[in-house]
Design an enzyme around this catalytic site. Structure first.
Site, PDB file in Angstrom:
ATOM      1  N   TYR A   4      -0.967   0.560  10.801  1.00 20.29           N
ATOM      2  CA  TYR A   4      -1.370  -0.263   9.677  1.00 20.29           C
ATOM      3  C   TYR A   4      -0.040  -0.127   8.632  1.00 20.29           C
ATOM      4  O   TYR A   4       0.447  -1.196   8.072  1.00 20.29           O
ATOM      5  CB  TYR A   4      -2.488   0.577   8.890  1.00 20.29           C
ATOM      6  N   THR A  40       0.861  -1.145  -0.043  1.00 25.22           N
ATOM      7  CA  THR A  40       0.195   0.170  -0.029  1.00 25.22           C
ATOM      8  C   THR A  40       0.841   1.295   0.057  1.00 25.22           C
ATOM      9  O   THR A  40       2.096   1.423   0.688  1.00 25.22           O
ATOM     10  CB  THR A  40      -0.969  -0.071   1.295  1.00 25.22           C
ATOM     11  N   GLU A  50       0.342   3.635   1.823  1.00 27.14           N
ATOM     12  CA  GLU A  50       0.553   4.034   3.283  1.00 27.14           C
ATOM     13  C   GLU A  50       1.751   3.662   3.815  1.00 27.14           C
ATOM     14  O   GLU A  50       2.373   4.106   4.852  1.00 27.14           O
ATOM     15  CB  GLU A  50      -0.759   3.338   4.316  1.00 27.14           C
ATOM     16  N   LYS A  80       2.117  -3.295   7.107  1.00 29.02           N
ATOM     17  CA  LYS A  80       2.260  -3.557   5.790  1.00 29.02           C
ATOM     18  C   LYS A  80       3.886  -3.342   5.268  1.00 29.02           C
ATOM     19  O   LYS A  80       4.198  -4.248   4.343  1.00 29.02           O
ATOM     20  CB  LYS A  80       1.387  -2.552   5.066  1.00 29.02           C
TER      21      LYS A  80
END
Ligand code: NAP
Ligand code: F7E
Length: 341
Positions: free
Chosen positions: A153, A129, A131, A157
């Protein structure tokens, strides 16, 4: 060993989620036999699978339980594994950081280790991602941009991303990581900002609510459509060599602009209805993310086809149709009650 005319088999984790449902439709269209991993839920959570549930094999499993992953691999004997399962909502990762790391991070290591032991020939896709870029050091972000995650998160990841790279390099497995920027659709979960705004616009236009409470209106994201993005996942596993790709549209819009597009579509002004609620503002976040998907364009031939405005309008229309469907059902239910049938 693959027999002539034997269909290709794919195992999809996260099949009940947004991307899992669109990817499964794409794979079925391509003639794959699809196996989906689903975890137990107290109430049914299969509305996104309505178009295809009778055409897939569902296997019980959880990224927290290695034995269930081994069993799913042994039963499906996949040529391709798409790992889309995750605790994927950023605010929840601040409230449940350990659970997020356990599933979104370590869960991927469990699946990779199971793959190495029982299905090392299978090709593996990991749902990475934007992110991971978080406080990005450069604009736009590409496959070489350094990671600086801004949420638990994102940290989870990054763990999963490097585990995927490591299993490719250390064991020679065909592992790819797709670094996908935000992508949405009418099947998006209700708490994500596009779905929250689309649903509110549809409700307000029907007189069902008057205000929409949001956090940071100035946050900017590179938003594409899930239907476009799952095609990139599949393309990555069809290449001769495994590698990682950024998948993005290359354009950013702010949450404020998102509201304008959604409300204008139903003849309203966002400014008349949107109120800032500090409880939706995150402790820290990526303020602006924009991806450079030129490697995907050049090597995969991938391009997004659905514009931001068309996607948001599709989401507002779909939210409206759901509301009208509910009220039709409720009216029919009330009628049936009154008539005693
Ligand atoms: P989503 O709608 O939140 O779907 C997540 C899926 O993971 C659901 O099927 C969920 O099952 C499953 N899941 C959660 N915890 C699990 C566990 N412990 N074991 C097994 N399955 C579990 O997410 P999405 O938007 O489709 O995204 C798919 C993947 O791409 C995710 O990994 C996400 O982090 C990543 N990603 C998404 C975006 C985006 O903008 N959409 C961008 C980049 C990366 P239940 O239905 O049972 O909850
Ligand atoms: O927020 C801002 C919020 O929750 C988008 C996940 O799929 O994409 C997604 O993560 C932006 C943020 O998505 C509200 O602060 C303002 O800047 O829709 P979102 P996300 O956090 O970008 C990435 C790529 C993933 O990998 C994730 O799994 O909108 N925002 N007000 C708000 N966001 C929410 N949810 N709610 C608000 O009220």
């Amino acid at each position: 060993m693959t027999q002539i005319n034997e269909p290709r088999r794919a195992l999809v984790t996260g099949i009940t989620g947004q991307d899992g449902s669109y990817l499964t439709e794409l794979l079925l269209d391509q003639g794959y036999e699809v196996y989906g991993v689903i975890r137990h839920s107290a109430s049914r959570n299969d509305w996104r699978m309505a178009n295809f549930s009778s055409r897939v094999h569902l296997l019980s499993g959880d990224l927290g339980d290695s034995s269930s992953l081994v069993r799913a691999l042994l039963r499906s004997r996949p040529h391709e594994v798409y790992n889309l399962a995750a605790q994927s909502f950023v605010p929840t990762s601040f409230e449940q950081p350990l659970q997020t790391l356990e599933i979104t991070g370590l869960g991927v290591l469990r699946l990779l280790e199971a793959l190495r032991q029982v299905a090392p020939e299978a090709r593996f896709y990991q749902a990475s991602t934007s992110e991971m870029f978080g406080q990005a050091r450069e604009m736009p972000q590409n496959e070489r941009t350094a990671f600086h995650p801004r949420s638990p998160y994102g940290v989870a990841k990054v763990t999963a991303h490097w585990a995927t790279v490591n299993y490719r390099e250390a064991y020679g497995l065909f592992c790819c990581s797709g670094i996908l920027f935000n992508h949405e659709s009418p099947r998006r979960g209700s708490d994500f900002v596009t779905q929250k705004v689309a649903t509110a616009a549809a409700r307000i236009s029907r007189g069902l609510q008057s205000e929409l409470y949001l956090g940071n209106l100035d946050a900017q994201r590179d938003w594409g459509h899930s239907r476009d993005f799952v095609r990139a996942m599949w393309l990555m596993l069809q290449q001769d060599e495994p590698r990682d790709f950024v998948i993005a549209t290359g354009a950013t819009r702010s949450v404020r602009e998102l509201c304008q597009v959604a409300f204008e579509h139903v003849g309203l002004r966002a400014d008349d209805h949107v109120t800032i609620d500090p409880s939706f503002v995150r402790p820290k976040e990526a303020k602006q993310l924009v991806g450079d998907a030129s490697a995907a364009r050049d090597q995969l031939g991938w391009r997004p086809t659905i514009s931001f405005d068309a996607m948001i309008e599709e989401m507002v229309d779909a939210a409206g149709e759901r509301l009208d469907g509910f009220s039709r059902e409720a009216r029919q239910g009330r009628k049936a009650e009154l008539s005693g049938s």
